[in-house]
Design a protein around this motif. Structure first.
Motif, PDB file in Angstrom:
ATOM      1  N   LEU A 171       0.810  -1.450  -0.127  1.00  7.58           N
ATOM      2  CA  LEU A 171      -0.250   0.120   0.337  1.00  7.58           C
ATOM      3  C   LEU A 171       0.671   0.982   0.074  1.00  7.58           C
ATOM      4  N   ALA A 172       2.134   1.084   0.755  1.00 11.29           N
ATOM      5  CA  ALA A 172       3.024   2.323   0.574  1.00 11.29           C
ATOM      6  C   ALA A 172       3.661   2.701  -0.528  1.00 11.29           C
ATOM      7  N   MET A 173       3.821   1.258  -1.153  1.00 12.87           N
ATOM      8  CA  MET A 173       4.423   1.564  -2.683  1.00 12.87           C
ATOM      9  C   MET A 173       3.932   2.120  -3.801  1.00 12.87           C
ATOM     10  N   LEU A 174       2.258   1.223  -3.248  1.00 18.86           N
ATOM     11  CA  LEU A 174       1.052   2.535  -4.399  1.00 18.86           C
ATOM     12  C   LEU A 174       1.723   3.538  -4.093  1.00 18.86           C
ATOM     13  N   ASN A 175       1.483   4.118  -2.962  1.00 20.67           N
ATOM     14  CA  ASN A 175       1.169   5.481  -2.897  1.00 20.67           C
ATOM     15  C   ASN A 175       2.221   6.324  -3.779  1.00 20.67           C
ATOM     16  N   THR A 176       3.369   5.987  -3.348  1.00 24.28           N
ATOM     17  CA  THR A 176       4.884   5.978  -3.903  1.00 24.28           C
ATOM     18  C   THR A 176       4.995   6.088  -5.383  1.00 24.28           C
ATOM     19  N   LEU A 177       4.616   4.973  -6.049  1.00 19.89           N
ATOM     20  CA  LEU A 177       4.265   5.389  -6.752  1.00 19.89           C
ATOM     21  C   LEU A 177       3.108   6.323  -8.102  1.00 19.89           C
ATOM     22  N   ARG A 178       1.946   6.693  -6.948  1.00 13.76           N
ATOM     23  CA  ARG A 178       1.679   8.463  -7.273  1.00 13.76           C
ATOM     24  C   ARG A 178       2.298   8.985  -7.450  1.00 13.76           C
ATOM     25  N   GLU A 179       3.034   9.399  -6.546  1.00 11.99           N
ATOM     26  CA  GLU A 179       4.120  10.626  -6.337  1.00 11.99           C
ATOM     27  C   GLU A 179       5.058  10.542  -7.035  1.00 11.99           C
ATOM     28  N   LEU A 180       5.472   9.648  -7.544  1.00 17.13           N
ATOM     29  CA  LEU A 180       6.347   9.444  -8.849  1.00 17.13           C
ATOM     30  C   LEU A 180       5.236   9.549 -10.913  1.00 17.13           C
ATOM     31  N   GLY A 181       4.346   9.611 -10.271  1.00 17.72           N
ATOM     32  CA  GLY A 181       3.632  10.517 -11.681  1.00 17.72           C
ATOM     33  C   GLY A 181       3.240   9.285 -12.626  1.00 17.72           C
ATOM     34  N   PHE A 182       4.014   7.934 -12.224  1.00 21.76           N
ATOM     35  CA  PHE A 182       2.327   6.739 -12.673  1.00 21.76           C
ATOM     36  C   PHE A 182       1.186   6.871 -12.764  1.00 21.76           C
ATOM     37  N   GLU A 183       0.612   5.849 -13.391  1.00 18.07           N
ATOM     38  CA  GLU A 183      -1.268   4.914 -13.563  1.00 18.07           C
ATOM     39  C   GLU A 183      -0.598   4.390 -12.667  1.00 18.07           C
ATOM     40  N   VAL A 184      -1.436   4.119 -11.629  1.00 22.29           N
ATOM     41  CA  VAL A 184      -1.656   3.578 -10.515  1.00 22.29           C
ATOM     42  C   VAL A 184      -2.773   2.373 -10.316  1.00 22.29           C
ATOM     43  N   ARG A 202     -13.601  -4.743   2.644  1.00 17.77           N
ATOM     44  CA  ARG A 202     -12.667  -4.059   2.577  1.00 17.77           C
ATOM     45  C   ARG A 202     -11.811  -3.342   1.903  1.00 17.77           C
ATOM     46  N   ASP A 203     -11.535  -4.510   0.986  1.00 18.54           N
ATOM     47  CA  ASP A 203      -9.900  -4.597  -0.414  1.00 18.54           C
ATOM     48  C   ASP A 203     -11.399  -2.960  -0.889  1.00 18.54           C
ATOM     49  N   ILE A 204     -12.356  -3.732  -0.886  1.00 18.04           N
ATOM     50  CA  ILE A 204     -13.314  -2.940  -2.160  1.00 18.04           C
ATOM     51  C   ILE A 204     -12.993  -1.188  -1.475  1.00 18.04           C
ATOM     52  N   LEU A 205     -13.768  -1.301  -0.306  1.00 20.55           N
ATOM     53  CA  LEU A 205     -12.957   0.794   0.319  1.00 20.55           C
ATOM     54  C   LEU A 205     -12.202   0.773   0.088  1.00 20.55           C
ATOM     55  N   THR A 206     -10.537   0.096  -0.055  1.00 21.43           N
ATOM     56  CA  THR A 206      -9.236   0.665  -0.079  1.00 21.43           C
ATOM     57  C   THR A 206      -9.321   1.061  -1.190  1.00 21.43           C
ATOM     58  N   PHE A 207      -9.682   0.153  -2.575  1.00 18.02           N
ATOM     59  CA  PHE A 207      -9.878   0.565  -3.812  1.00 18.02           C
ATOM     60  C   PHE A 207     -10.424   2.145  -3.964  1.00 18.02           C
ATOM     61  N   GLN A 208     -10.968   2.787  -3.186  1.00 19.49           N
ATOM     62  CA  GLN A 208     -12.032   3.631  -3.265  1.00 19.49           C
ATOM     63  C   GLN A 208     -11.321   4.691  -3.006  1.00 19.49           C
ATOM     64  N   SER A 209     -10.613   4.242  -1.293  1.00 20.52           N
ATOM     65  CA  SER A 209      -9.696   5.390  -0.634  1.00 20.52           C
ATOM     66  C   SER A 209      -8.877   5.970  -1.570  1.00 20.52           C
ATOM     67  N   MET A 210      -7.872   4.382  -2.213  1.00 22.44           N
ATOM     68  CA  MET A 210      -6.948   5.314  -2.509  1.00 22.44           C
ATOM     69  C   MET A 210      -7.427   5.769  -4.135  1.00 22.44           C
ATOM     70  N   ASP A 211      -7.861   5.540  -4.246  1.00 23.81           N
ATOM     71  CA  ASP A 211      -8.110   6.537  -6.454  1.00 23.81           C
ATOM     72  C   ASP A 211      -7.365   5.683  -7.496  1.00 23.81           C
ATOM     73  N   LEU A 212      -7.547   4.273  -7.392  1.00 21.07           N
ATOM     74  CA  LEU A 212      -6.953   3.756  -7.964  1.00 21.07           C
ATOM     75  C   LEU A 212      -7.145   3.807  -9.436  1.00 21.07           C
ATOM     76  N   ASP A 213      -6.272   4.279 -10.243  1.00 24.94           N
ATOM     77  CA  ASP A 213      -6.673   4.172 -11.847  1.00 24.94           C
ATOM     78  C   ASP A 213      -7.186   2.739 -12.790  1.00 24.94           C
ATOM     79  N   MET A 214      -6.462   1.888 -12.442  1.00 22.53           N
ATOM     80  CA  MET A 214      -6.616   0.423 -13.140  1.00 22.53           C
ATOM     81  C   MET A 214      -6.909  -0.361 -11.968  1.00 22.53           C
ATOM     82  N   ILE A 215      -7.602  -1.341 -11.474  1.00 21.91           N
ATOM     83  CA  ILE A 215      -8.003  -2.140 -10.708  1.00 21.91           C
ATOM     84  C   ILE A 215      -8.590  -3.608 -10.825  1.00 21.91           C
ATOM     85  N   GLY A 216      -7.771  -4.190 -10.708  1.00 27.00           N
ATOM     86  CA  GLY A 216      -8.108  -6.012 -11.113  1.00 27.00           C
ATOM     87  C   GLY A 216      -8.179  -7.105 -10.445  1.00 27.00           C
TER      88      GLY A 216
END
Length: 356
Positions: A171-184, A202-216
């Motif tokens: 989860l921390a790495m996903l935040n780092t990726l966004r800070e670097l400018g990647f679509e996450v 709670r996983d689905i709520l995590t998708f929402q809170s992280m505002d993910l660009d792609m969700i598999g």
């Protein structure tokens, strides 16, 4: 924000008539939010080496039965130019966590793809040091996919043993990726032993809170050469609380994910097609998904990239996959997308009230 009770009710729902309402609303939100285009992202499985010992994955380092491979730059670029020939807008380079893939080497391939083509470049190379991620972003990589697999920390530790001396926090790495400018991009498995309905909601709520660009999301498919398949895992959850790793549950999660993350790109996955080769991808697309990932990996390597067994389409050529995907998309009245197919943000989009 959608609440936990709403998600739990739908995850437990098995009434076909009620579920039809869920499918319909997910499809309507998909149409309004991302349109009728289905974007094709060419998948290149560039290496089956992995240093990790994840308890569910056939690529795990301890699987001595697996024949390993690592594609050369020329082999990768041949696949890239096939993607151009087929009209894809993105290539996805995926591997185990392979440190034989050196940062500078990968940067050179990314730069070459960006120089020779107009493709978006997506990477899915596992947990890598921040300096590697920075280098790949500077080289031109557009997106990074890293599934967190479960938001429950105890279950995560059971299925993702950390390497000695390292603490892994996806989860921390996903935040780092966004800070670097990647679509996450991220996602979870459905039906992992020890995954309760509450955890999945709670996983689905995590998708929402992280505002993910792609969700598999995809079903957990046991691999016989893994601890999770070979042992009876004791869990603290009652049997009736264990999420099943079924096709139906996968559709529910796709649909609910579309409701809570209307703008996200959501693939109808190969794992879903493995459970239902004849209609799995089409049903996923009709219940909220808008992406498919046809395989560009050379046939001689496909069976060696065995995350789980009996994977769909491992003997088809890239051309066969391309023609098949186009036919399937057209058969359900959808169109093949053009261009890179990045996330379409609509800040002024009307709020959609989910079905009750």
């Amino acid at each position: 924000m959608t609440d936990l009770a709403f998600l739990l009710r739908w995850l437990r729902e098995n009434d076909e008539a009620l579920l039809e309402q869920l499918w319909q609303q997910a499809d309507e939100i998909r149409k309004r939010s991302v349109g009728d285009e289905v974007h094709l992202r060419g998948l290149i499985e560039i290496s089956s080496f992995c240093v990790r010992r994840c308890t569910y994955c056939g690529l795990r380092a301890d699987n001595s039965a697996l024949e390993r491979y690592r594609m050369s730059e020329d082999e990768i670029m041949e696949c890239v130019h096939q993607a151009i020939q087929f009209g894809y807008g993105t290539v996805v380079m995926q591997s185990g966590e392979d440190y034989g893939i050196q940062s500078e080497w990968m940067s050179g391939i990314i730069q070459r793809i960006k120089k020779e083509t107009s493709l978006a470049v997506t990477l899915s190379l596992g947990e890598r040091p921040e300096e590697d991620l920075c280098a790949w972003r500077r080289a031109g990589a557009d997106r990074y996919l890293l599934r967190f697999e479960t938001s429950d920390p105890d279950l995560y530790r059971r299925i993702h043993p950390a390497r000695a001396g390292q603490i892994h926090d996806r989860l921390a790495m996903l935040n780092t990726l966004r800070e670097l400018g990647f679509e996450v991009g991220s996602g979870v498995m459905i039906g992992i032993p020890g995954q309760s309905y509450d955890i999945l909601a709670r996983d689905i709520l995590t998708f929402q809170s992280m505002d993910l660009d792609m969700i598999g999301v995809g079903p957990y498919i046991p691999h016989p050469e893994t601890p999770l398949a070979q042992a009876t895992w004791e869990t603290d959850i009652p049997a009736e609380e264990q999420v099943p790793n079924t096709e139906l549950m996968t559709y529910k999660v796709i649909a609910l994910t579309r409701l809570v993350c209307p703008e996200a790109n959501i693939p109808s996955t190969t794992a879903l097609a493995t459970l239902n080769l004849s209609q799995g991808r089409e049903l996923g697309l009709s219940r909220g998904a808008n992406i498919v990932m046809p395989n560009l990996t050379p046939v001689q390597f496909r069976s060696k990239y065995e995350i789980y067994p009996a994977k769909a389409c491992i003997r088809e050529s890239s051309s066969d996959c391309h023609l098949c995907m186009n036919r399937r998309i057209n058969s359900i009245g959808r169109t093949v997308g053009k261009g890179q197919g990045g996330r379409r943000r609509k800040p002024d989009m009307e709020n959609t009230q989910p079905i009750r």
